[in-house]
Design a protein around this motif. Structure first.
Motif, PDB file in Angstrom:
ATOM      1  N   THR A 320       5.411   5.977  -6.243  1.00 18.41           N
ATOM      2  CA  THR A 320       6.692   5.771  -6.392  1.00 18.41           C
ATOM      3  C   THR A 320       7.130   4.434  -5.359  1.00 18.41           C
ATOM      4  O   THR A 320       8.445   3.890  -5.632  1.00 18.41           O
ATOM      5  CB  THR A 320       7.760   6.833  -6.324  1.00 18.41           C
ATOM      6  N   CYS A 321       6.511   4.573  -4.285  1.00 17.33           N
ATOM      7  CA  CYS A 321       6.889   3.483  -3.118  1.00 17.33           C
ATOM      8  C   CYS A 321       5.783   2.812  -2.458  1.00 17.33           C
ATOM      9  O   CYS A 321       4.925   3.686  -2.280  1.00 17.33           O
ATOM     10  CB  CYS A 321       7.928   4.166  -2.199  1.00 17.33           C
ATOM     11  N   LEU A 322       5.785   1.445  -2.249  1.00 20.60           N
ATOM     12  CA  LEU A 322       4.679   0.966  -1.417  1.00 20.60           C
ATOM     13  C   LEU A 322       5.722  -0.069  -0.382  1.00 20.60           C
ATOM     14  O   LEU A 322       6.709  -0.660  -0.506  1.00 20.60           O
ATOM     15  CB  LEU A 322       3.969  -0.041  -2.368  1.00 20.60           C
ATOM     16  N   LYS A 323       5.276   0.222   0.868  1.00 21.19           N
ATOM     17  CA  LYS A 323       5.632  -0.619   1.651  1.00 21.19           C
ATOM     18  C   LYS A 323       4.571  -1.248   2.551  1.00 21.19           C
ATOM     19  O   LYS A 323       3.555  -0.679   3.298  1.00 21.19           O
ATOM     20  CB  LYS A 323       6.642   0.040   2.811  1.00 21.19           C
ATOM     21  N   LEU A 324       4.739  -2.665   3.042  1.00 18.91           N
ATOM     22  CA  LEU A 324       3.650  -3.413   3.645  1.00 18.91           C
ATOM     23  C   LEU A 324       4.256  -3.806   4.939  1.00 18.91           C
ATOM     24  O   LEU A 324       5.032  -4.555   5.060  1.00 18.91           O
ATOM     25  CB  LEU A 324       2.874  -4.588   2.829  1.00 18.91           C
ATOM     26  N   ALA A 325       3.586  -3.464   5.869  1.00 18.44           N
ATOM     27  CA  ALA A 325       3.998  -3.951   7.289  1.00 18.44           C
ATOM     28  C   ALA A 325       2.771  -5.132   7.789  1.00 18.44           C
ATOM     29  O   ALA A 325       2.018  -4.908   8.230  1.00 18.44           O
ATOM     30  CB  ALA A 325       3.776  -2.997   8.219  1.00 18.44           C
ATOM     31  N   GLU A 326       2.986  -6.183   7.058  1.00 25.24           N
ATOM     32  CA  GLU A 326       2.121  -7.476   7.052  1.00 25.24           C
ATOM     33  C   GLU A 326       1.789  -7.810   8.541  1.00 25.24           C
ATOM     34  O   GLU A 326       0.659  -8.004   8.653  1.00 25.24           O
ATOM     35  CB  GLU A 326       2.456  -8.496   6.096  1.00 25.24           C
ATOM     36  N   ASP A 329      -0.841  -5.182   9.637  1.00 20.95           N
ATOM     37  CA  ASP A 329      -1.679  -4.857   8.542  1.00 20.95           C
ATOM     38  C   ASP A 329      -1.943  -3.316   7.932  1.00 20.95           C
ATOM     39  O   ASP A 329      -2.771  -2.905   7.482  1.00 20.95           O
ATOM     40  CB  ASP A 329      -3.252  -5.168   8.862  1.00 20.95           C
ATOM     41  N   TYR A 330      -0.638  -2.961   8.088  1.00 17.51           N
ATOM     42  CA  TYR A 330      -0.371  -1.376   7.633  1.00 17.51           C
ATOM     43  C   TYR A 330      -0.062  -1.346   6.225  1.00 17.51           C
ATOM     44  O   TYR A 330       0.876  -2.319   5.983  1.00 17.51           O
ATOM     45  CB  TYR A 330       0.393  -0.496   8.603  1.00 17.51           C
ATOM     46  N   LEU A 331      -0.428  -0.507   5.266  1.00 11.19           N
ATOM     47  CA  LEU A 331       0.263  -0.335   3.882  1.00 11.19           C
ATOM     48  C   LEU A 331       0.427   1.132   3.839  1.00 11.19           C
ATOM     49  O   LEU A 331      -0.315   2.040   4.076  1.00 11.19           O
ATOM     50  CB  LEU A 331      -0.856  -0.797   2.811  1.00 11.19           C
ATOM     51  N   PHE A 332       1.845   1.536   3.452  1.00 17.90           N
ATOM     52  CA  PHE A 332       2.268   2.750   3.372  1.00 17.90           C
ATOM     53  C   PHE A 332       2.709   3.131   1.775  1.00 17.90           C
ATOM     54  O   PHE A 332       3.107   2.343   1.201  1.00 17.90           O
ATOM     55  CB  PHE A 332       3.439   3.052   3.871  1.00 17.90           C
ATOM     56  N   SER A 333       2.027   4.299   1.273  1.00 18.73           N
ATOM     57  CA  SER A 333       2.333   4.424  -0.187  1.00 18.73           C
ATOM     58  C   SER A 333       2.803   5.838  -0.322  1.00 18.73           C
ATOM     59  O   SER A 333       2.326   6.846   0.449  1.00 18.73           O
ATOM     60  CB  SER A 333       1.091   4.448  -0.983  1.00 18.73           C
ATOM     61  N   GLY A 334       3.802   6.063  -1.024  1.00 17.22           N
ATOM     62  CA  GLY A 334       4.678   7.205  -1.170  1.00 17.22           C
ATOM     63  C   GLY A 334       4.373   7.831  -2.676  1.00 17.22           C
ATOM     64  O   GLY A 334       4.333   6.877  -3.656  1.00 17.22           O
ATOM     65  N   SER A 335       4.338   9.038  -2.937  1.00 11.92           N
ATOM     66  CA  SER A 335       4.085   9.567  -4.401  1.00 11.92           C
ATOM     67  C   SER A 335       5.261  10.239  -4.902  1.00 11.92           C
ATOM     68  O   SER A 335       6.338  10.655  -4.105  1.00 11.92           O
ATOM     69  CB  SER A 335       2.746  10.535  -4.412  1.00 11.92           C
ATOM     70  N   SER A 336       5.350  10.835  -6.116  1.00 16.05           N
ATOM     71  CA  SER A 336       6.401  11.460  -6.761  1.00 16.05           C
ATOM     72  C   SER A 336       6.504  12.812  -6.346  1.00 16.05           C
ATOM     73  O   SER A 336       7.190  13.704  -6.858  1.00 16.05           O
ATOM     74  CB  SER A 336       6.020  11.297  -8.472  1.00 16.05           C
ATOM     75  N   ARG A 337       5.391  13.166  -5.557  1.00 16.37           N
ATOM     76  CA  ARG A 337       5.086  14.838  -5.145  1.00 16.37           C
ATOM     77  C   ARG A 337       5.521  14.768  -3.637  1.00 16.37           C
ATOM     78  O   ARG A 337       4.853  15.659  -3.122  1.00 16.37           O
ATOM     79  CB  ARG A 337       3.794  15.296  -5.652  1.00 16.37           C
ATOM     80  N   GLY A 338       5.935  13.913  -2.956  1.00 17.05           N
ATOM     81  CA  GLY A 338       6.357  13.967  -1.693  1.00 17.05           C
ATOM     82  C   GLY A 338       5.493  13.530  -0.641  1.00 17.05           C
ATOM     83  O   GLY A 338       5.577  13.910   0.469  1.00 17.05           O
ATOM     84  N   LYS A 339       4.275  12.938  -1.191  1.00 14.60           N
ATOM     85  CA  LYS A 339       3.202  12.783  -0.053  1.00 14.60           C
ATOM     86  C   LYS A 339       3.249  11.129   0.523  1.00 14.60           C
ATOM     87  O   LYS A 339       3.590  10.368  -0.579  1.00 14.60           O
ATOM     88  CB  LYS A 339       1.800  12.697  -0.784  1.00 14.60           C
ATOM     89  N   VAL A 340       3.048  10.960   1.525  1.00 18.37           N
ATOM     90  CA  VAL A 340       2.987   9.583   1.994  1.00 18.37           C
ATOM     91  C   VAL A 340       1.533   9.198   2.933  1.00 18.37           C
ATOM     92  O   VAL A 340       1.384  10.108   3.281  1.00 18.37           O
ATOM     93  CB  VAL A 340       4.166   9.331   3.056  1.00 18.37           C
ATOM     94  N   LYS A 341       1.206   8.220   2.414  1.00 17.10           N
ATOM     95  CA  LYS A 341      -0.521   7.909   2.992  1.00 17.10           C
ATOM     96  C   LYS A 341      -0.240   6.574   3.502  1.00 17.10           C
ATOM     97  O   LYS A 341       0.361   5.468   3.358  1.00 17.10           O
ATOM     98  CB  LYS A 341      -1.323   7.820   2.090  1.00 17.10           C
ATOM     99  N   THR A 342      -1.028   6.553   4.890  1.00 26.02           N
ATOM    100  CA  THR A 342      -0.867   5.348   5.796  1.00 26.02           C
ATOM    101  C   THR A 342      -2.379   4.672   5.632  1.00 26.02           C
ATOM    102  O   THR A 342      -3.260   5.303   5.907  1.00 26.02           O
ATOM    103  CB  THR A 342      -0.728   5.513   7.131  1.00 26.02           C
ATOM    104  N   PHE A 343      -2.373   3.302   5.238  1.00 25.39           N
ATOM    105  CA  PHE A 343      -3.800   2.837   5.114  1.00 25.39           C
ATOM    106  C   PHE A 343      -3.846   1.394   6.117  1.00 25.39           C
ATOM    107  O   PHE A 343      -2.544   0.942   6.216  1.00 25.39           O
ATOM    108  CB  PHE A 343      -4.127   2.170   3.709  1.00 25.39           C
ATOM    109  N   ILE A 344      -4.643   0.958   6.563  1.00 23.28           N
ATOM    110  CA  ILE A 344      -4.818  -0.209   7.359  1.00 23.28           C
ATOM    111  C   ILE A 344      -6.063  -1.086   6.900  1.00 23.28           C
ATOM    112  O   ILE A 344      -7.164  -0.578   6.443  1.00 23.28           O
ATOM    113  CB  ILE A 344      -5.106   0.065   9.134  1.00 23.28           C
TER     114      ILE A 344
END
Length: 359
Positions: A320-326, A329-344
């Motif tokens: 449901t949500c993507l946020k890029l901290a260019e 180099d972090y990428l944050f993704s959120g879901s419809s069930r309340g989970k947030v994941k952080t990638f690099i």
């Protein structure tokens, strides 16, 4: 237009230089009754903080404030989380749907929070939340750039001084948008151009001054618009059916020119199947368009040729949500069930930058 870019499912690579850093659950007040969908994410990389808004995603919550009065449900929540430590540091609940959050202040430790009833609140450490009067109907989107904060509401734009949070400008939107509902918006990297999209049109405003000025409008998008994002002179438009992300090139000569260049296609005969793109971000350093899908995958397109470079499974439900901290180099993704994941992104980007519209 240069034509549709045909993707080749056979080129999909599962060894993209990106790795998961952490995963965080944004718990609901009553986990047995409520799913909280992530609606917005902001960050403070230096302090390793994530600011996340989430809303009740159950069908009954669609009744909004009326249902809250009847059953005293919590409809929204703001959570402050650690980026590397998967924990919620503190949480603020709301009887309204929360639409946006923005880290503000000299150290980006304070948070501005907007809701669907036009409420704007400032949260600071060890202080009670302060409500800020803006006279705006339902804050849909919020941006911060330099010394200004921009609020996009149902019928108006408000410009705030970032230090005092006083309203210093703005304008009405009803007439310009022909009373159409706003679907999404985007701000450029230098704080001069604001894009506001309805179901089929994208309107461009000059916000270099405190009073926004209308500049141009794109030709209607027949397939409809789900989401837009802007990067390095390119406007990316996710189609309402989720089957492609189009790229439009903005050129400033004697008059602003907006030209449709190409589409990033989601092939139906690949492992992605009948999924659709819900949101997208563009990383100019890696020359990649990143899309989240209805089935929880992240799709990475190569901006050089439009081919899908990689597909990874991020969530077990819709992104449901993507946020890029260019810048980090972090990428944050959120879901419809309340989970947030952080990638690099784990390897350095290529040095030569190629415009995704120039192929």
């Amino acid at each position: 237009m240069r034509g549709l870019l045909q993707t080749n499912p056979g080129t999909i690579d599962h060894h993209l230089p990106i790795r998961e850093v952490s995963r965080i659950d944004i718990p609901s007040e009553n986990s047995e009754k409520t799913e909280m969908a992530i609606t917005d994410i902001d960050y403070n990389i230096k302090e390793s903080l994530l600011f996340v808004t989430a809303n009740d995603n159950t069908p009954m919550a669609k009744a909004g404030r009326v249902w809250a009065l009847f059953d005293h449900e919590i409809l929204g929540a703001l959570a402050v989380c650690g980026i590397h430590k998967p924990e919620v540091k503190w949480r603020q609940e709301s009887e309204f749907m929360l639409t946006s959050c923005k880290a503000v202040g000299p150290n980006r430790k304070s948070v501005l929070l907007g809701d669907n009833e036009g409420g704007l609140y400032l949260f600071q450490a060890k202080k009670a939340p302060a409500r800020i009067e803006t006279s705006i109907k339902s804050i849909l989107f919020m941006y911060s750039f330099a010394e200004r904060i921009y609020l996009i509401g149902l019928d108006a734009i408000k410009v705030l001084d970032a230090k005092t949070l006083a309203v210093i400008g703005g304008g009405r939107l009803n007439q310009r948008l022909n009373n159409k509902d706003i679907k999404c918006s985007a701000l450029d990297e230098i704080g001069k151009r604001l894009f506001i999209a309805t179901s089929k049109h994208v309107f461009l405003f000059d916000i270099s001054e405190a009073q926004p000025k209308f500049v141009d409008v794109l030709d209607p998008i027949p397939t409809g618009i789900a989401q837009i994002t802007y990067s390095k002179g390119n406007l990316f438009i996710t189609r309402a059916d989720g089957k492609a992300v189009g790229v439009w090139k903005l050129q400033q000569t004697t008059k602003l020119k907006i030209e449709r260049m190409a589409d990033f296609i989601l092939p139906e005969d690949s492992e992605i199947g009948d999924e659709g793109v819900t949101c997208a971000q563009y990383h100019s350093g890696y020359r990649m368009l990143i899309g989240g899908t209805t089935a929880g995958k992240l799709v990475f397109w190569d901006a050089n040729d439009g081919r899908i470079k990689s597909v990874i499974s991020a969530h077990d439900c819709s992104v449901t949500c993507l946020k890029l901290a260019e810048e980090s180099d972090y990428l944050f993704s959120g879901s419809s069930r309340g989970k947030v994941k952080t990638f690099i992104f784990s390897s350095p980007p290529k040095s030569e930058e190629i415009d995704p519209a120039d192929r």
